[in-house]
Design a protein around this motif. Structure first.
Motif, mmCIF file in Angstrom:
data_model
loop_
_atom_site.group_PDB
_atom_site.id
_atom_site.type_symbol
_atom_site.label_atom_id
_atom_site.label_comp_id
_atom_site.label_asym_id
_atom_site.label_seq_id
_atom_site.Cartn_x
_atom_site.Cartn_y
_atom_site.Cartn_z
ATOM 1 N N LEU A 1 0.843 -1.208 0.000
ATOM 2 C CA LEU A 1 0.000 0.000 0.000
ATOM 3 C C LEU A 1 0.878 1.258 0.000
ATOM 4 N N PHE A 2 1.943 1.221 0.776
ATOM 5 C CA PHE A 2 2.837 2.388 0.797
ATOM 6 C C PHE A 2 3.495 2.586 -0.566
ATOM 7 N N GLU A 3 3.827 1.486 -1.209
ATOM 8 C CA GLU A 3 4.453 1.564 -2.540
ATOM 9 C C GLU A 3 3.493 2.202 -3.550
ATOM 10 N N ILE A 4 2.199 2.015 -3.341
ATOM 11 C CA ILE A 4 1.216 2.650 -4.234
ATOM 12 C C ILE A 4 1.260 4.165 -4.054
ATOM 13 N N TRP A 5 1.300 4.593 -2.801
ATOM 14 C CA TRP A 5 1.312 6.029 -2.512
ATOM 15 C C TRP A 5 2.685 6.657 -2.771
ATOM 16 N N ALA A 6 3.722 5.873 -2.540
ATOM 17 C CA ALA A 6 5.080 6.419 -2.678
ATOM 18 C C ALA A 6 5.959 5.431 -3.424
ATOM 19 N N PRO A 7 5.735 5.266 -4.724
ATOM 20 C CA PRO A 7 6.534 4.295 -5.483
ATOM 21 C C PRO A 7 8.014 4.662 -5.455
ATOM 22 N N SER A 8 8.860 3.650 -5.344
ATOM 23 C CA SER A 8 10.289 3.925 -5.155
ATOM 24 C C SER A 8 10.884 4.740 -6.301
ATOM 25 N N ARG A 9 10.264 4.674 -7.490
ATOM 26 C CA ARG A 9 10.821 5.435 -8.622
ATOM 27 C C ARG A 9 10.285 6.869 -8.657
ATOM 28 N N GLY A 10 9.351 7.210 -7.793
ATOM 29 C CA GLY A 10 8.754 8.557 -7.793
ATOM 30 C C GLY A 10 9.741 9.610 -7.302
ATOM 31 N N VAL A 11 9.769 10.742 -7.981
ATOM 32 C CA VAL A 11 10.736 11.793 -7.653
ATOM 33 C C VAL A 11 10.512 12.324 -6.227
ATOM 34 N N PHE A 12 9.266 12.433 -5.804
ATOM 35 C CA PHE A 12 8.982 13.022 -4.492
ATOM 36 C C PHE A 12 8.639 11.970 -3.429
ATOM 37 N N SER A 13 8.825 10.700 -3.772
ATOM 38 C CA SER A 13 8.475 9.633 -2.815
ATOM 39 C C SER A 13 9.377 9.649 -1.584
ATOM 40 N N ALA A 14 10.589 10.174 -1.740
ATOM 41 C CA ALA A 14 11.524 10.165 -0.604
ATOM 42 C C ALA A 14 10.977 10.949 0.582
ATOM 43 N N TRP A 15 10.039 11.866 0.308
ATOM 44 C CA TRP A 15 9.507 12.695 1.389
ATOM 45 C C TRP A 15 8.289 12.061 2.065
ATOM 46 N N ALA A 16 7.730 11.016 1.460
ATOM 47 C CA ALA A 16 6.532 10.382 2.017
ATOM 48 C C ALA A 16 6.857 9.709 3.347
ATOM 49 N N LYS A 17 5.907 9.766 4.279
ATOM 50 C CA LYS A 17 6.144 9.191 5.607
ATOM 51 C C LYS A 17 5.361 7.884 5.757
ATOM 52 N N PRO A 18 6.075 6.779 6.006
ATOM 53 C CA PRO A 18 5.390 5.483 6.113
ATOM 54 C C PRO A 18 4.772 5.209 7.484
ATOM 55 N N LEU A 19 4.849 6.187 8.398
ATOM 56 C CA LEU A 19 4.487 5.930 9.795
ATOM 57 C C LEU A 19 3.103 5.287 9.944
ATOM 58 N N LEU A 20 2.069 5.903 9.360
ATOM 59 C CA LEU A 20 0.719 5.372 9.538
ATOM 60 C C LEU A 20 0.552 4.029 8.827
ATOM 61 N N PHE A 21 1.257 3.848 7.724
ATOM 62 C CA PHE A 21 1.200 2.571 7.011
ATOM 63 C C PHE A 21 1.789 1.468 7.891
ATOM 64 N N ALA A 22 2.883 1.810 8.594
ATOM 65 C CA ALA A 22 3.547 0.824 9.454
ATOM 66 C C ALA A 22 2.649 0.402 10.615
ATOM 67 N N GLN A 23 1.691 1.254 10.968
ATOM 68 C CA GLN A 23 0.818 0.946 12.102
ATOM 69 C C GLN A 23 -0.480 0.254 11.684
ATOM 70 N N MET A 24 -0.676 0.076 10.392
ATOM 71 C CA MET A 24 -1.911 -0.562 9.946
ATOM 72 C C MET A 24 -1.913 -2.032 10.320
ATOM 73 N N ASP A 25 -3.087 -2.529 10.650
ATOM 74 C CA ASP A 25 -3.246 -3.941 10.965
ATOM 75 C C ASP A 25 -3.182 -4.719 9.652
ATOM 76 N N GLU A 26 -2.138 -5.517 9.513
ATOM 77 C CA GLU A 26 -1.869 -6.217 8.250
ATOM 78 C C GLU A 26 -3.088 -7.020 7.776
ATOM 79 N N ALA A 27 -3.762 -7.649 8.720
ATOM 80 C CA ALA A 27 -4.875 -8.534 8.347
ATOM 81 C C ALA A 27 -6.134 -7.757 7.963
ATOM 82 N N ARG A 28 -6.195 -6.481 8.321
ATOM 83 C CA ARG A 28 -7.445 -5.743 8.110
ATOM 84 C C ARG A 28 -7.330 -4.669 7.044
#
Lengths: 271, 254
Positions: B7-34
């Motif tokens: 999901l984070f890769e969708i919002w901040a694809p590694s090839r995106g010029v501005f992806s380096a600024w995206a913050k994965p914090l909330l993605f990291a806290q998501m319940d994987e199963a839900r």
């Protein structure tokens, strides 16, 4: 001269420095390790993990080779000045955020590798500044602290001048520019070495130490002026595209380091 | 790659010029199963100002909660790269509710994925306007996840311009005061030659925006704000429980 047994003031200095070093470096590693893996891969945090032991190794090598003879031959005093150095550098890192650098946040949370390079250069520069203060004979640890204060002040002053003149730290922490990071890291190492050499030598008096620091430390200003010029060229070029490391990164960095090394060799043995 | 990372890769694809600024914090806290990824797009709010955007304008969405995400997804469909900058973590009894943002990131993820956004698309930075509401005073036992942005959380104006971005449009609710933290970022952009515009959410015409840096001694003031008021989370970003005050001693009258 040192005696085999540590004096009360040395014990107190060691306890204070040890406490500062323990708290600050534990916090440094905790902040590097505790961040969720998704925020940055472990490899990206390598500068945070590797810089402190590298700095410690450099300090040990200098103490073991160039410190006063009764220190080089005494495991107790080698340990004492290692702890003092660890505390000194740890305390100095508190000032990094004033320059816009927060190593753990920039590297581990913002995934900014350029900031890791700069943090490594800053810590190594501080270590060299402190190490120089240990070189030569003196009456006690307080003259080491005084000389380290002069050298550290010179390093932070140089860093501040570069930022005032060209805003290079912002290029690293905001623009994430590795070219600027390599250059500024090299500059801080070079200035740290020059400042360390400027305060090295046998202790005569406070006035003499100040005179030596000013007389021998001023060439760092030449490097600072060079970096301000290069930094401004860099800033102008970056409005179009990011300058390549091979042009505005490695060559100036090599010049700073080689210049500092040549200057220190030219000065020769301290008196 | 697990579902959170996908999901984070969708919002901040590694090839995106501005992806380096995206913050994965909330993605990291998501319940994987839900984690949910609906196949249909959510209804997008019509924003007249969006029609006036060109490829040389960065957008800063300073909107409350999930509204920022929905507008980001809308701009994604228009060719912008939405960049999540949410930096307050989730916890029990939070000072700033973030679960609606986490859900919106999941629900709007499919829309962003289907938008086929170019790698060098201009950025639309998504912020939660409630991030440091001065009226919120977390008390003991609360999870204080208020947060601020720093200039280091954005690319500089110089970098934006080197990527062809000449203007920045701030989208916000006029009823909310512009935070000093974002004011600092925008003032720096203006200093670097980025033209600033402002639009009311739902409004039609962007208008010029003038901002002054709020702090004379920026680093000191910003760090004091963090050191004295906000709580860093050791796992990243902001958020920690406000400690209970110490209980009184047992020497009172029975």
């Amino acid at each position: 001269m040192y005696t085999a047994a540590m004096s009360p003031s040395e014990v107190i200095a060691m306890l204070v420095a040890g406490a500062i070093a323990t708290v600050r470096w534990a916090l440094w590693y905790h902040r590097a390790i505790a961040v969720a893996p998704m925020l940055s891969p472990a490899g990206a945090r390598a500068p945070l993990f590797l810089t402190p032991p590298l700095a410690a190794a450099a300090l040990f090598a200098i103490l073991r080779t160039y410190a006063a003879s009764d220190v080089t031959d005494s495991p107790v005093y080698l340990a004492f000045y290692m702890v003092l150095g660890a505390g000194w550098v740890a305390a100095a890192t508190i000032l990094f955020p004033l320059y816009g650098l927060r190593p753990a946040v920039d590297v581990a949370q913002r995934r900014n590798p350029a900031a890791g390079v700069l943090a490594a250069g800053a810590v190594l520069g501080l270590t060299l500044a402190f190490a120089g203060a240990n070189i030569g004979d003196g009456p006690g640890w307080w003259v080491v602290a005084f000389c380290a204060l002069l050298a550290t002040s010179g390093l932070f002053l140089a860093w501040g001048l570069v930022d005032w003149g060209a805003g290079v730290t912002d290029m690293v922490t905001i623009d994430r520019d590795p070219t600027a990071a390599i250059r500024l890291a090299a500059l801080l190492v070079a200035v740290g070495a020059i400042q360390g050499r400027a305060v090295a030598g046998d202790w005569l008096s406070t006035a003499n130490a100040l005179n030596d620091w000013l007389d021998l430390g001023w060439p760092a200003l030449v490097l600072v002026i060079m970096e301000i010029v290069v930094g401004r060229v860099h800033a102008a070029a970056a409005r179009r595209e990011r300058p390549p490391i091979a042009v505005l990164g490695l060559p100036p960095a090599a010049i700073y380091l080689a210049g500092a090394a040549a200057y220190i060799l030219t000065l020769g043995w301290w008196t | 790659m697990n579902e959170r990372e996908r999901l984070f890769e969708i919002w901040a694809p590694s090839r995106g010029v501005f992806s380096a600024w995206a913050k994965p914090l909330l993605f990291a806290q998501m319940d994987e199963a839900r984690i949910v990824r609906p196949a249909t797009d959510p209804p997008a709010p019509i924003q007249p100002w969006a029609a006036r955007l060109d490829g040389r304008t960065a957008v800063v969405l300073d909107l409350p909660g999930d509204a920022s995400v929905w507008h980001g997804a809308l701009l994604g469909a228009a060719g912008y790269r939405p960049v999540p900058l949410f930096n307050g973590s989730d916890g029990q009894q939070p000072a700033v509710e973030v679960r609606s943002i986490m859900l919106a990131l999941q629900h709007a993820g499919g829309q962003v994925e289907r938008a086929s956004i170019a790698d060098d698309a201009p950025p639309a930075f998504m912020l939660d306007a409630r991030r440091c509401d001065p009226s919120v005073r977390p008390s003991a036992g609360w999870f204080d996840n208020r947060w601020v942005v720093f200039p280091q959380d954005f690319p500089s104006g110089r970098l934006l311009r080197s990527r062809g971005v000449e203007r920045a449009l701030l989208v916000r609710e006029q009823s909310r005061r512009l935070g000093d933290d974002l004011r600092e970022v925008l003032a720096r952009w203006a200093k670097d030659g980025v033209e600033l515009l402002e639009a009311e959410v739902g409004g039609a015409e962007p208008v010029p925006l003038k901002v002054k840096a709020p702090w004379g001694l920026r680093p000191l003031a910003a760090l004091a704000l963090v050191a004295l008021g906000l709580r860093a989370n050791s796992a990243g970003g902001f958020g920690a429980r406000v400690p209970m005050p110490p209980q009184g001693g047992g020497t009172g009258f029975a």
